[in-house]
Design an enzyme around this catalytic site. Structure first.
Site, PDB file in Angstrom:
ATOM      1  N   LEU A 156     -33.327 -23.355 -32.169  1.00 45.64           N
ATOM      2  CA  LEU A 156     -32.393 -22.317 -32.598  1.00 45.64           C
ATOM      3  C   LEU A 156     -32.358 -21.158 -31.616  1.00 45.64           C
ATOM      4  CD1 LEU A 156     -33.272 -22.360 -36.400  1.00 45.64           C
ATOM      5  CD2 LEU A 156     -31.223 -23.305 -35.321  1.00 45.64           C
ATOM      6  N   GLY A 157     -32.316 -21.500 -30.327  1.00 41.89           N
ATOM      7  CA  GLY A 157     -32.088 -20.486 -29.315  1.00 41.89           C
ATOM      8  C   GLY A 157     -30.624 -20.120 -29.275  1.00 41.89           C
ATOM      9  N   ALA A 158     -30.162 -19.621 -28.126  1.00 39.79           N
ATOM     10  CA  ALA A 158     -28.770 -19.193 -28.006  1.00 39.79           C
ATOM     11  C   ALA A 158     -27.807 -20.319 -28.340  1.00 39.79           C
ATOM     12  CB  ALA A 158     -28.515 -18.670 -26.593  1.00 39.79           C
TER      13      ALA A 158
ATOM     14  N   ASN B 145     -31.097 -30.990 -20.895  1.00 43.39           N
ATOM     15  CA  ASN B 145     -30.939 -31.536 -19.546  1.00 43.39           C
ATOM     16  C   ASN B 145     -32.073 -31.061 -18.652  1.00 43.39           C
ATOM     17  OD1 ASN B 145     -28.738 -33.283 -19.138  1.00 43.39           O
ATOM     18  ND2 ASN B 145     -27.282 -31.616 -19.319  1.00 43.39           N
TER      19      ASN B 145
ATOM     20  N   GLU C 134     -23.138 -14.679 -19.258  1.00 47.90           N
ATOM     21  CA  GLU C 134     -23.662 -15.940 -18.725  1.00 47.90           C
ATOM     22  C   GLU C 134     -25.155 -15.843 -18.453  1.00 47.90           C
ATOM     23  OE1 GLU C 134     -23.683 -19.845 -17.280  1.00 47.90           O
ATOM     24  OE2 GLU C 134     -22.168 -18.741 -18.394  1.00 47.90           O
ATOM     25  N   ASP C 135     -25.884 -16.864 -18.911  1.00 49.80           N
ATOM     26  CA  ASP C 135     -27.310 -16.999 -18.598  1.00 49.80           C
ATOM     27  C   ASP C 135     -28.105 -15.746 -18.952  1.00 49.80           C
ATOM     28  OD1 ASP C 135     -26.809 -19.540 -17.775  1.00 49.80           O
ATOM     29  OD2 ASP C 135     -26.884 -19.133 -15.640  1.00 49.80           O
TER      30      ASP C 135
ATOM     31  N   TYR D 171       0.859  -1.189   0.000  1.00 53.79           N
ATOM     32  CA  TYR D 171       0.000   0.000   0.000  1.00 53.79           C
ATOM     33  C   TYR D 171       0.897   1.242   0.000  1.00 53.79           C
ATOM     34  CZ  TYR D 171      -4.200   2.720   1.057  1.00 53.79           C
ATOM     35  OH  TYR D 171      -5.226   3.604   1.014  1.00 53.79           O
TER      36      TYR D 171
ATOM     37  N   ASN E  37     -20.326 -27.766 -20.781  1.00 57.68           N
ATOM     38  CA  ASN E  37     -19.542 -26.562 -21.085  1.00 57.68           C
ATOM     39  C   ASN E  37     -18.261 -26.454 -20.276  1.00 57.68           C
ATOM     40  OD1 ASN E  37     -21.811 -25.968 -22.575  1.00 57.68           O
ATOM     41  ND2 ASN E  37     -21.879 -23.832 -21.951  1.00 57.68           N
TER      42      ASN E  37
ATOM     43  N   LYS F 201     -19.213 -20.628 -11.633  1.00 53.99           N
ATOM     44  CA  LYS F 201     -18.309 -20.328 -12.739  1.00 53.99           C
ATOM     45  C   LYS F 201     -16.979 -19.802 -12.201  1.00 53.99           C
ATOM     46  CE  LYS F 201     -20.751 -20.763 -16.687  1.00 53.99           C
ATOM     47  NZ  LYS F 201     -20.322 -21.455 -17.896  1.00 53.99           N
TER      48      LYS F 201
END
Length: 436
Positions: free
Chosen positions: A266-268, A345, A207-208, A110, A371, A165
């Protein structure tokens, strides 16, 4: 539908075969057994902690009743929720990497010593990557609109996922993941917020974030920020799916670039899988979705559409499904010799055993395609390469690295393989270096 994981503490007489009686009782009730831990082994009785996954509370009660019916001294002591226990107090914390044990340590870490480091960064801003944690930090940004299979439950309710994550980035590749919880889903506000905070991070992990606004948010941030940005639900899923397709083709002797591939949903994730396959070199990729906007995006990126599920199943050599609709693919739709990856899932569009029985040459569900085997290494590789963006050659390199690390008989390596993530990271780093 989200399954329950519970731990059943069972005591039984210390006789050979009693564990088999307990596991058979759980299996007869269609409970899915996970870890079995030995708590106590005595001359008279043995106590075990058995992890069981159930569909819901009613299913759990059926499992418990089956165990209780064994009798003969077999007794349930408790049913615990170890998942909740694991999250008590949160799973992450910011901690220092340097001990402060003397006045000299304090002065270096510091004031007054830190001032010289600040001035060095002022003169040479790029040095912030070396003299701060920025170069090893990833912002994990969510608006909470697509949390796992739970939907739009809000970013605060999604915090356990963001912490998860962070744990994986830390444990697998030594990066610091910092959750950023947004209270807006407006693309303009999300983009502006991330732009204003990006200087404190080496990369952005989206994410999400739900469809369709996730597409605009990612595209704008990639165009406007000088650091890597990736929406894991899109491209992380697509990388691991490409690896699964390549491994399935290797097992069945199919050339993926010459195969006709169909994407259901055909989503994300689904659209990103189509784009990844096309980038890899697959010549014919068809898609189907109930939303006209999704079909428009499919055509925009070079995919083709089919008029019906039946037509897609009839014409495609490889079928990938990411709809979340259990049992959507009927056994009579399966064509002999097809490769089918039903990835929803916890309940796939068709059970792999049913697909194989109906004539598929290869079939798998989403439990095998995780993933976690992709995104930690992708981000580590991008940061090590000091890349300004994550490109398709980098993502394809990640998929091929996963394939190279897959053992015979596996679809995808286990995410607990300590070498896997750094293998992916090095492949991504090398691909990034070739693009400079």
């Amino acid at each position: 539908m989200q399954h329950l994981i519970r731990n059943i503490i069972v005591e039984s007489p210390s006789k050979v075969g009693n564990l088999g009686l307990v596991t058979s009782a759980i299996g007869a009730a269609e409970g899915d057994i996970g870890d079995i831990k030995l708590i106590k082994s005595g001359p008279l009785t043995t106590v075990r902690d058995i992890s069981v996954t159930c569909k819901d509370e009613a299913h759990l009660q059926t499992v418990i009743q089956n165990i209780e019916l064994i009798g003969n001294g077999v007794e349930i002591h408790a049913v615990t929720d170890d998942v909740l226990k694991a999250h008590e107090g949160g799973k992450i914390a910011m901690k220092s990497t340097i001990d402060v044990r003397s006045l000299g340590d304090l002065q270096r870490v510091y004031t007054p010593g830190v001032a010289s480091v600040c001035l060095e960064i002022e003169r040479h801003p790029e040095q912030a990557k070396y003299f701060t944690s920025i170069g090893k930090s990833v912002a994990i940004v969510t608006d909470g609109t697509a949390i796992l299979g739970l939907g739009n439950i809000g970013s605060v309710a999604g915090m356990p996922v963001m912490e998860g994550k962070s744990v994986l980035l830390d444990q697998f590749v030594g990066l610091s993941g910092i959750p950023i919880l947004l209270d807006t889903s407006n693309p303009d506000e999300v983009v502006e917020t991330v732009k204003h905070i990006h200087q404190g991070f080496g990369a952005i992990l989206l994410e999400d974030i739900g469809s369709p606004h996730c597409f605009e948010i990612e595209e704008r941030l990639k165009a406007e920020l000088p650091i890597p940005v990736m929406h894991d639900d899109q491209h992380g899923t697509a990388v691991v799916t490409l690896a699964a397709v390549l491994n399935a083709c290797r097992a069945t002797g199919v050339d993926p670039t010459q195969a006709v591939v169909g994407q259901i949903g055909l989503g994300a994730a689904g659209l990103a899988i189509v784009r990844m396959l096309l980038a890899y070199g697959v010549k014919e990729v068809y898609g189907i979705d109930r939303q006209p906007e999704a079909i428009e995006r499919l055509h925009k990126y070079g995919g083709k559409s089919k008029d019906s599920l039946e037509a897609l199943m009839s014409d495609c050599d490889i079928v990938i499904a990411t709809t979340g609709v259990e049992g959507l693919i009927k056994p009579e739709m399966v064509r002999t010799g097809q490769i089918i990856l039903a990835l929803s899932n916890p309940n796939p569009e068709i059970q792999p055993s049913e697909a194989i029985k109906a004539g598929a040459a290869f079939a798998a569900d989403g439990r095998s395609v995780n993933n976690v085997v992709g995104f930690p290494g992708i981000f580590r590789g991008a940061l090590d390469a000091e890349a300004k963006q994550i490109t398709y050659p980098m993502l394809i390199a990640a998929a091929e690295a996963i394939v190279s690390h897959t053992r015979r008989g596996e679809l995808i390596p286990t995410p607990l393989d300590p070498a896997l993530h750094m293998v992916v990271a090095r492949a991504v780093e090398e691909a990034a270096a070739k693009e400079k």
